[in-house]
Design an enzyme around this catalytic site. Structure first.
Site, PDB file in Angstrom:
ATOM      1  N   HIS A   1      -1.831  -7.862  47.324  1.00 31.07           N
ATOM      2  CA  HIS A   1      -2.441  -8.552  48.466  1.00 31.07           C
ATOM      3  C   HIS A   1      -3.282  -7.598  49.314  1.00 31.07           C
ATOM      4  CE1 HIS A   1       1.191  -7.327  50.881  1.00 31.07           C
ATOM      5  NE2 HIS A   1       0.297  -7.293  51.862  1.00 31.07           N
TER       6      HIS A   1
ATOM      7  N   ASP B   1       3.324  -8.638  43.236  1.00 31.04           N
ATOM      8  CA  ASP B   1       2.459  -8.198  44.329  1.00 31.04           C
ATOM      9  C   ASP B   1       2.160  -6.702  44.250  1.00 31.04           C
ATOM     10  OD1 ASP B   1       0.801  -8.459  46.525  1.00 31.04           O
ATOM     11  OD2 ASP B   1       2.417  -8.219  47.976  1.00 31.04           O
TER      12      ASP B   1
ATOM     13  N   GLY C   1      -0.479  -3.785  57.812  1.00 30.58           N
ATOM     14  CA  GLY C   1      -1.079  -2.471  57.576  1.00 30.58           C
ATOM     15  C   GLY C   1      -0.106  -1.513  56.913  1.00 30.58           C
TER      16      GLY C   1
ATOM     17  N   SER D   1       1.772  -2.547  54.391  1.00 31.03           N
ATOM     18  CA  SER D   1       1.865  -3.003  53.002  1.00 31.03           C
ATOM     19  C   SER D   1       1.290  -1.968  52.051  1.00 31.03           C
ATOM     20  CB  SER D   1       1.103  -4.316  52.818  1.00 31.03           C
ATOM     21  OG  SER D   1       1.736  -5.352  53.505  1.00 31.03           O
TER      22      SER D   1
ATOM     23  N   LEU E   1      11.986 -16.419  27.876  1.00 34.46           N
ATOM     24  CA  LEU E   1      12.998 -17.063  27.070  1.00 34.46           C
ATOM     25  C   LEU E   1      12.796 -18.581  27.020  1.00 34.46           C
ATOM     26  CD1 LEU E   1      15.580 -16.766  25.413  1.00 34.46           C
ATOM     27  CD2 LEU E   1      16.872 -16.810  27.545  1.00 34.46           C
ATOM     28  N   GLY E   2      12.309 -19.170  28.108  1.00 35.90           N
ATOM     29  CA  GLY E   2      12.087 -20.622  28.133  1.00 35.90           C
ATOM     30  C   GLY E   2      13.276 -21.393  28.672  1.00 35.90           C
ATOM     31  N   VAL E   3      14.167 -20.719  29.383  1.00 33.98           N
ATOM     32  CA  VAL E   3      15.323 -21.359  29.963  1.00 33.98           C
ATOM     33  C   VAL E   3      15.133 -21.414  31.468  1.00 33.98           C
ATOM     34  CG1 VAL E   3      17.819 -21.170  30.334  1.00 33.98           C
ATOM     35  CG2 VAL E   3      16.810 -20.538  28.126  1.00 33.98           C
TER      36      VAL E   3
END
Length: 181
Positions: free
Chosen positions: A11, A41, A116, A118, A173-175
């Site tokens: 960001h 981020d 500032g 960050s 994994l798709g869970v």
């Protein structure tokens, strides 16, 4: 790193394709954006410089609740501001992602972090990097007691992928997990 790789928040970089970096000694560099990862981020920049001072990685898995830490940043254009606090939580989720996969697992501290700060370092008592200051939780948008950092063990993985591939590779994994009552 000593050869000019710099970690910051995604960001902070925003949608820009290039950035400017000013070091503590006031030298200014144009930075190339190596890669970014909105899910954590984080962003990785590269400047053309050698023999730079840098922070060594610590181990965020070994950070203890109650441990003293220092948050370093540039809030309100106050260069190299350092504040102290303690770790009050590990693996904190803030539910900040909207509609994206949630990779939140923050270190929570009461070190003062403001706009500032960050992308600044969160370091342990040995001066080793344990996190990247990322967010605050505040009704006013300024420090009100709690700040959050991406743990350095996540940073290491993300930066490694950004350096090698220019993006983060993740296995899925798709869970989907949910609460049962």
């Amino acid at each position: 790193s000593s050869d000019g790789y710099i970690v910051t928040n995604n960001h902070v970089v925003g949608e820009n394709n290039e950035a400017s970096v000013v070091l503590n000694d006031k030298r200014e560099f144009s930075a190339r954006i190596v890669g970014r990862d909105p899910a954590t981020d984080l962003a990785l920049l590269k400047i053309n410089a050698e023999n730079l001072e840098y922070l060594e990685y610590g181990d965020s898995d070994n950070v203890s609740i109650g441990e003293w830490v220092l948050a370093i940043g540039n809030p309100y254009n106050l260069t190299s501001t350092v504040t102290a606090g303690i770790i009050s939580a590990k693996a904190r989720q803030l539910e900040m992602s909207s509609g994206q996969m949630n990779f939140e697992s923050f270190l929570q501290t009461d070190a003062a972090v403001n706009p500032g700060s960050s992308g600044g370092a969160l370091v342990d008592s040995e001066g080793k990097l344990i996190g990247i200051n990322t967010a605050i939780q505040s009704p006013t948008g300024s420090y009100a007691g709690y700040s959050f950092a991406v743990p350095v063990n996540i940073v290491k993985e993300v930066v490694g992928d950004l350096m090698r591939y220019g993006r983060v590779k993740r296995a899925i994994l798709g869970v989907v997990m949910g609460e049962l009552n």
